[in-house]
Design an enzyme around this catalytic site. Structure first.
Site, mmCIF file in Angstrom:
data_model
loop_
_atom_site.group_PDB
_atom_site.id
_atom_site.type_symbol
_atom_site.label_atom_id
_atom_site.label_comp_id
_atom_site.label_asym_id
_atom_site.label_seq_id
_atom_site.Cartn_x
_atom_site.Cartn_y
_atom_site.Cartn_z
ATOM 1 N N ASN A 140 0.691 -1.144 -0.170
ATOM 2 C CA ASN A 140 -0.135 -0.003 0.023
ATOM 3 C C ASN A 140 0.643 1.575 0.429
ATOM 4 O O ASN A 140 1.871 1.761 0.172
ATOM 5 C CB ASN A 140 -0.866 -0.046 0.891
ATOM 6 C CG ASN A 140 -0.487 0.757 1.881
ATOM 7 O OD1 ASN A 140 -0.070 1.521 2.404
ATOM 8 N ND2 ASN A 140 0.171 -0.107 3.288
ATOM 9 N N MET A 157 -0.560 4.474 0.508
ATOM 10 C CA MET A 157 -2.587 4.523 1.106
ATOM 11 C C MET A 157 -1.646 6.976 1.487
ATOM 12 O O MET A 157 -2.374 7.998 0.668
ATOM 13 C CB MET A 157 -2.606 5.065 2.186
ATOM 14 C CG MET A 157 -3.200 3.523 2.815
ATOM 15 S SD MET A 157 -4.706 3.315 1.083
ATOM 16 C CE MET A 157 -5.858 3.398 1.345
ATOM 17 N N ASN A 211 2.581 7.325 15.282
ATOM 18 C CA ASN A 211 3.123 6.531 14.325
ATOM 19 C C ASN A 211 4.359 7.525 13.694
ATOM 20 O O ASN A 211 4.426 7.968 13.161
ATOM 21 C CB ASN A 211 2.410 6.629 13.111
ATOM 22 C CG ASN A 211 2.676 6.043 12.049
ATOM 23 O OD1 ASN A 211 3.416 5.994 11.472
ATOM 24 N ND2 ASN A 211 1.364 6.159 10.903
ATOM 25 N N CYS A 251 5.155 4.951 8.995
ATOM 26 C CA CYS A 251 5.115 5.086 7.617
ATOM 27 C C CYS A 251 6.580 5.075 6.592
ATOM 28 O O CYS A 251 7.112 6.155 7.201
ATOM 29 C CB CYS A 251 3.442 6.093 7.693
ATOM 30 S SG CYS A 251 2.912 5.748 5.796
ATOM 31 N N LYS A 264 5.525 3.334 17.725
ATOM 32 C CA LYS A 264 5.073 1.824 16.484
ATOM 33 C C LYS A 264 5.887 2.363 15.508
ATOM 34 O O LYS A 264 6.562 3.447 15.050
ATOM 35 C CB LYS A 264 4.042 2.300 15.662
ATOM 36 C CG LYS A 264 3.657 0.875 14.731
ATOM 37 C CD LYS A 264 2.584 1.212 14.226
ATOM 38 C CE LYS A 264 2.377 -0.015 13.236
ATOM 39 N NZ LYS A 264 0.784 -0.034 12.352
HETATM 40 O O1 RRO Z 1 -1.475 6.235 5.157
HETATM 41 C C1 RRO Z 1 0.032 5.184 4.274
HETATM 42 O O2 RRO Z 1 -0.540 4.772 3.761
HETATM 43 C C2 RRO Z 1 0.197 4.176 5.775
HETATM 44 C C3 RRO Z 1 0.634 4.602 6.997
HETATM 45 BR BR1 RRO Z 1 0.198 5.667 7.765
HETATM 46 C C4 RRO Z 1 1.246 3.356 7.905
HETATM 47 O O3 RRO Z 1 1.811 3.204 8.775
HETATM 48 N N1 RRO Z 1 1.468 2.792 7.646
HETATM 49 C C5 RRO Z 1 1.065 1.937 6.040
HETATM 50 O O4 RRO Z 1 1.955 0.964 5.211
HETATM 51 N N2 RRO Z 1 1.054 2.534 5.168
#
Ligand code: RRO
Length: 318
Positions: free
Chosen positions: A64, A66, A120, A123, A158
């Site tokens: 991903n 995102m 967090n 990411c 994290k």
């Molecule tokens: O939103 C993201 O793309 C995302 C986050 Br915040 C994260 O902590 N870990 C991840 O794989 N995607």
């Protein structure tokens, strides 16, 4: 299961980033048996996130990018309140680019009814956030200290699997008054469509999650457990009760379930909790507390020691 003073009805929580964009979806996962839920990571301002495609299934999991999409704290607040009002223990995941931003979010969380904060700092694909903040131990220490200074909630950090030597990060969190660790976030990865040669994800690079990363997560939790007495929450590739138990034996006090929701539906955390309970019974244990950190008590060091970067201090007790 009580961790850092917070009681969860079972040790299997919904992980941040999946089915937690709305209060209704968090409520559903809770009603289907999760021990608690972690919210989508939220920041001060709205963010659109990365361009599509943002998720793709790859071998043994998902990739991903995102890009931290979220409506900003003020807008997201009502979703969190809905999950809290359903009776779920809700852990609020927050992200920022500086200690001040993290502290501001922690202040805004006061009175929401969440049980803990998850910072967090891992990411893997967001410029100025996540791993870019969390790969510097001095910054991690400043962030935790800033949050600690404004919030009485338990603070969990994290961490990214891309950190190699965990010792400075453990010291940073401990000396700043953090309450525990969450490990791991996704691993940086990439997929290319061989028909066209195009990278699949809009952002090209993303975070790999799912069963393929479980051994990385289990090793990470094991190392953290050796280095610190603070509780560790294990996450990464937990699909079944057996996977959850493996994390517990590595030293996790709780686990989180994310990508399994893609494979098993919104009841995945509840199913994992039930399966873990059955497996514990079958193996003759009186409860999950008996197995937390069991692999450490079993020993099994090779000639040169089993760990790469981690030292031998700390760790062990529940
Ligand atoms: O939103 C993201 O793309 C995302 C986050 Br915040 C994260 O902590 N870990 C991840 O794989 N995607």
């Amino acid at each position: 299961m009580t961790v850092a003073g917070v009681r969860f009805r079972n040790p299997v929580l919904l992980a941040s980033g999946i089915l937690d964009e709305t209060g209704a979806s968090m409520r559903r996962v809770w009603e289907l048996g999760a021990g608690g839920v972690v919210t989508k990571s939220v920041g001060l301002e709205p963010r659109a996130g990365h361009p599509n495609p943002t998720v793709v299934e790859v071998g043994c999991g998902l990739l991903n990018a995102m890009g931290l999409p979220n409506p900003g704290f003020e807008e997201y607040r009502r979703e969190v309140e809905e999950a809290v009002s359903a009776g779920a223990p809700v852990v609020l995941s927050i992200f920022g680019s500086s200690p001040e931003e993290f502290a501001r979010l922690a202040e805004m969380a006061a009175g929401l009814g969440v049980v803990a904060l998850e910072l967090n700092m891992s990411c893997p694909h967001a410029s100025g956030y996540g791993l870019e903040v969390g790969s510097d131990p001095a910054m991690v220490e400043e962030v935790v200290r800033a949050v600690r200074g404004v919030s009485g909630l338990p603070v969990f950090v994290k961490l990214s699997p891309h950190l190699s030597d965990l010792r400075p990060f453990v010291s940073a969190v401990e000396s700043a008054g953090g309450d525990g660790f969450v490990a791991i976030n996704t691993l940086r990865g990439m997929a290319i469509d061989v028909e066209t040669g195009f990278p699949v994800l809009g952002n090209r690079v993303g975070g790999y999650s799912g069963p393929g990363i479980k051994p990385v997560g289990v090793r990470f939790v094991y190392e953290l457990r050796r280095l610190s007495h603070l509780p560790v929450v294990g996450v990464g590739g937990v699909l079944t009760g057996r996977d959850a138990l493996e994390y517990m034996m590595a030293g996790a006090s709780l686990v989180q379930v994310g990508t399994a929701v893609y494979y098993r539906g919104p009841g995945a955390p509840g199913m994992v909790a039930e399966e873990m309970g059955e497996l514990l019974d079958r193996l003759g244990y009186g409860g999950v507390g008996e197995v937390v950190g069991l692999a450490h008590r079993r020993g099994g060091e090779g000639a040169g020691g089993v760990l790469s970067d981690a030292g031998e201090s700390g760790g062990g007790g529940v």
